[in-house]
Design a protein around this motif. Sequence first.
Motif, mmCIF file in Angstrom:
data_model
loop_
_atom_site.group_PDB
_atom_site.id
_atom_site.type_symbol
_atom_site.label_atom_id
_atom_site.label_comp_id
_atom_site.label_asym_id
_atom_site.label_seq_id
_atom_site.Cartn_x
_atom_site.Cartn_y
_atom_site.Cartn_z
ATOM 1 N N GLY A 56 0.833 -1.191 0.000
ATOM 2 C CA GLY A 56 0.000 0.000 0.000
ATOM 3 C C GLY A 56 0.873 1.247 0.000
ATOM 4 N N LEU A 57 0.437 2.271 -0.717
ATOM 5 C CA LEU A 57 1.267 3.462 -0.900
ATOM 6 C C LEU A 57 0.765 4.668 -0.110
ATOM 7 C CD1 LEU A 57 2.031 3.207 -4.730
ATOM 8 C CD2 LEU A 57 3.301 2.257 -2.786
ATOM 9 N N ALA A 58 -0.024 4.438 0.933
ATOM 10 C CA ALA A 58 -0.538 5.555 1.727
ATOM 11 C C ALA A 58 0.580 6.369 2.359
ATOM 12 C CB ALA A 58 -1.477 5.038 2.818
ATOM 13 N N ALA A 59 1.657 5.700 2.782
ATOM 14 C CA ALA A 59 2.711 6.376 3.537
ATOM 15 C C ALA A 59 3.699 7.131 2.666
ATOM 16 C CB ALA A 59 3.473 5.354 4.384
ATOM 17 N N VAL A 60 3.710 6.860 1.368
ATOM 18 C CA VAL A 60 4.717 7.494 0.504
ATOM 19 C C VAL A 60 4.105 8.294 -0.643
ATOM 20 C CG1 VAL A 60 6.575 5.886 1.043
ATOM 21 C CG2 VAL A 60 4.964 5.316 -0.793
ATOM 22 N N GLY A 61 2.790 8.322 -0.744
ATOM 23 C CA GLY A 61 2.153 9.064 -1.826
ATOM 24 C C GLY A 61 1.903 10.518 -1.490
ATOM 25 N N ARG A 62 2.204 10.908 -0.246
ATOM 26 C CA ARG A 62 1.973 12.271 0.231
ATOM 27 C C ARG A 62 2.978 12.567 1.342
ATOM 28 N NH1 ARG A 62 -3.824 10.322 2.790
ATOM 29 N NH2 ARG A 62 -2.942 8.543 3.881
ATOM 30 N N GLY A 103 -2.531 11.485 -1.774
ATOM 31 C CA GLY A 103 -1.675 12.434 -2.485
ATOM 32 C C GLY A 103 -1.538 12.095 -3.954
ATOM 33 N N ARG A 104 -0.308 11.781 -4.387
ATOM 34 C CA ARG A 104 -0.043 11.452 -5.789
ATOM 35 C C ARG A 104 0.225 9.963 -5.984
ATOM 36 N NH1 ARG A 104 2.918 16.266 -9.094
ATOM 37 N NH2 ARG A 104 1.965 18.050 -8.040
ATOM 38 N N GLY A 158 12.852 11.477 6.244
ATOM 39 C CA GLY A 158 13.801 12.580 6.279
ATOM 40 C C GLY A 158 13.135 13.909 5.958
ATOM 41 N N ASP A 159 13.950 14.898 5.630
ATOM 42 C CA ASP A 159 13.435 16.250 5.415
ATOM 43 C C ASP A 159 12.906 16.484 4.008
ATOM 44 O OD1 ASP A 159 14.084 16.968 8.023
ATOM 45 O OD2 ASP A 159 16.111 17.604 7.456
ATOM 46 N N ASP A 160 13.417 15.761 3.027
ATOM 47 C CA ASP A 160 13.020 16.001 1.640
ATOM 48 C C ASP A 160 11.723 15.266 1.344
ATOM 49 O OD1 ASP A 160 12.737 16.506 -1.014
ATOM 50 O OD2 ASP A 160 14.709 15.744 -1.615
ATOM 51 N N ARG A 161 10.624 15.993 1.374
ATOM 52 C CA ARG A 161 9.312 15.417 1.065
ATOM 53 C C ARG A 161 8.778 15.984 -0.258
ATOM 54 N NH1 ARG A 161 7.093 14.022 6.260
ATOM 55 N NH2 ARG A 161 8.873 13.601 7.615
ATOM 56 N N SER A 162 9.674 16.390 -1.120
ATOM 57 C CA SER A 162 9.247 16.945 -2.405
ATOM 58 C C SER A 162 8.542 15.880 -3.234
ATOM 59 C CB SER A 162 10.453 17.476 -3.179
ATOM 60 O OG SER A 162 11.317 16.406 -3.551
ATOM 61 N N VAL A 163 7.796 16.332 -4.232
ATOM 62 C CA VAL A 163 7.090 15.397 -5.118
ATOM 63 C C VAL A 163 8.079 14.426 -5.754
ATOM 64 C CG1 VAL A 163 5.755 15.190 -7.240
ATOM 65 C CG2 VAL A 163 5.190 16.985 -5.579
ATOM 66 N N GLU A 164 9.190 14.949 -6.259
ATOM 67 C CA GLU A 164 10.138 14.071 -6.955
ATOM 68 C C GLU A 164 10.830 13.113 -5.996
ATOM 69 O OE1 GLU A 164 10.155 13.561 -10.126
ATOM 70 O OE2 GLU A 164 8.550 15.047 -10.112
ATOM 71 N N ALA A 165 11.084 13.564 -4.761
ATOM 72 C CA ALA A 165 11.711 12.669 -3.779
ATOM 73 C C ALA A 165 10.780 11.512 -3.447
ATOM 74 C CB ALA A 165 12.069 13.445 -2.513
ATOM 75 N N LEU A 166 9.494 11.794 -3.263
ATOM 76 C CA LEU A 166 8.562 10.716 -2.934
ATOM 77 C C LEU A 166 8.218 9.871 -4.160
ATOM 78 C CD1 LEU A 166 6.159 12.225 -0.253
ATOM 79 C CD2 LEU A 166 8.200 10.832 0.025
ATOM 80 N N ARG A 167 8.261 10.475 -5.332
ATOM 81 C CA ARG A 167 8.076 9.671 -6.543
ATOM 82 C C ARG A 167 9.205 8.640 -6.663
ATOM 83 N NH1 ARG A 167 5.368 11.493 -11.022
ATOM 84 N NH2 ARG A 167 5.860 13.649 -10.419
ATOM 85 N N SER A 168 10.439 9.100 -6.460
ATOM 86 C CA SER A 168 11.589 8.203 -6.544
ATOM 87 C C SER A 168 11.525 7.116 -5.474
ATOM 88 C CB SER A 168 12.877 9.021 -6.381
ATOM 89 O OG SER A 168 14.005 8.188 -6.378
ATOM 90 N N ARG A 169 11.145 7.496 -4.258
ATOM 91 C CA ARG A 169 11.034 6.517 -3.185
ATOM 92 C C ARG A 169 9.952 5.484 -3.504
ATOM 93 N NH1 ARG A 169 12.125 6.161 2.371
ATOM 94 N NH2 ARG A 169 13.191 8.166 2.247
ATOM 95 N N THR A 170 8.821 5.945 -4.015
ATOM 96 C CA THR A 170 7.739 5.026 -4.366
ATOM 97 C C THR A 170 8.185 4.035 -5.426
ATOM 98 O OG1 THR A 170 6.051 6.677 -3.808
ATOM 99 C CG2 THR A 170 5.388 4.864 -5.252
ATOM 100 N N HIS A 171 8.873 4.514 -6.453
ATOM 101 C CA HIS A 171 9.342 3.630 -7.520
ATOM 102 C C HIS A 171 10.361 2.620 -6.988
ATOM 103 C CE1 HIS A 171 8.124 6.573 -10.979
ATOM 104 N NE2 HIS A 171 7.111 6.189 -10.222
ATOM 105 N N GLU A 172 11.195 3.051 -6.068
ATOM 106 C CA GLU A 172 12.161 2.148 -5.460
ATOM 107 C C GLU A 172 11.446 1.035 -4.690
ATOM 108 O OE1 GLU A 172 16.167 2.473 -2.625
ATOM 109 O OE2 GLU A 172 14.570 3.959 -2.439
ATOM 110 N N LEU A 173 10.413 1.409 -3.950
ATOM 111 C CA LEU A 173 9.630 0.416 -3.209
ATOM 112 C C LEU A 173 8.915 -0.543 -4.158
ATOM 113 C CD1 LEU A 173 8.121 2.686 -0.431
ATOM 114 C CD2 LEU A 173 9.429 0.594 -0.012
#
Length: 323
Positions: free
Chosen positions: A19-25, A72-73, A38-53
Motif C-alpha cells: 500500500g502506498l498511503a505512507a509514501v504518496g503524500r 496524495g499522488r 527525512g526532510d526532503d518530502r518533495s514530489v520528486e523525492a517521494l516519486r523516486s522513493r515510491t518507484h524504489e519500493l
Amino acid sequence: MPFSRLATATTPTAHLGLGLAAVGRPGYINLDRDTDLGDDRSVEALRSRTHELLDAAYAQGVRYFDVARSYGRSEEFLADWLNARPDIDDAVVGSKWGYTYTAGWSTDAERHEVKDHSLATYERQRAETEALLGDRLDLYQIHSVTPDSPALTDKDLHARLAEAAAGGLTLGFSTSGPAQADAIRAALAVTVDGEPLFRTVQSTYNVLERSAGPALAEAHDAGLTVIVKEGMANGRLAAPHAPEALQEVAAATGLGCDAVALAWILREPWVGVVLSGAATVPQLVSNLHAPAVDLDADQMTRLATLAEDPRAYWEHRGQLPWH
C-alpha cells in the motif's frame, strides 16, 4: 481467493501486497516518519522513493498494489512506474474513491482529506483515476465505509457502480472505525438486480484491533476477497514501539516485530491479502519475511492477548499526529 486477478498471482508472496498511503503524500499518521522519510518530502523525492519500493516489491514477488485518490499522488506515482515497465502484465492494481486529498502537499494542513461518498464524487474521482491508471485498474473501492455511509443506500450510486462492474471492473469497499463489523455486514447486503455488488473488502485488522474478524470471516464465506490494511497499527507494532509480548515472540523467532505481527494475520484462514505499508526498502524486506514466520499455538495465543477495546484503539489512532 475469489478476486480473479489476485487469484492468478501465484508467487510465494502473493498474499502480501504493498500500500502506498505512507509514501504518496508528505504527511501521514504513521510513527517515525521523520526517520523514515527525512526532510526532503518533495514530489520528486517521494516519486523516486515510491518507484524504489515498487521495484523491490515486484522483484520479491508482490503483485498487488494499493492506492487511493486521497493518498496524495499515489495513483500518479504508480501509473508512472507501470508506464515505464510495459512488460509487466501481472501487476494487480486497486484504488479507492470517496476521500479528496486537500493538504496541498503540506504536512501541517488544517485538513488533509475530506470524505464524501456521493454519486458526484464517484463520477469525478472515477474520471481522475481513469485518466491516470486507465485499463491498469483492476479494483475500485469505496474508501472507509461506515454503517451510516450514504454509499450503502444510494441506489443511483449502486446502479453506476454496477455499470462499471459490467464493464469488467471489480468493486470493493474499505472500512474504518470501531463499527467496522457493522459496516461490513451492511455492505454484504447491498445487491443490484439480486446480485451482490461488492467482491472485495479491505479492513483494519491487527493484534491490537481484532473486532472486524468475525465479519471478515463472513465476508470470505460469502465469496469476497479479504484485504487487510494497517496490520502494523500505523507503526505501533514495529520496534521500538511494539508491546513487550510481541518483542519477546519476535526475539524467539529471530525475525522482526513487523514480520511477526503480519504473520499473525496471515494465519487467519479468511485472509486474502495483507498489505505492507512500508516507507523504506528495508522495512519492506522485513515485512516480506512474514510468510516464513512459524508461530506455535502458545505464541499465537500470547499475541491475541494484546487486543484492545475497539473504541480505545480508534480513539488512540485518531490522536496520532499528521507529520
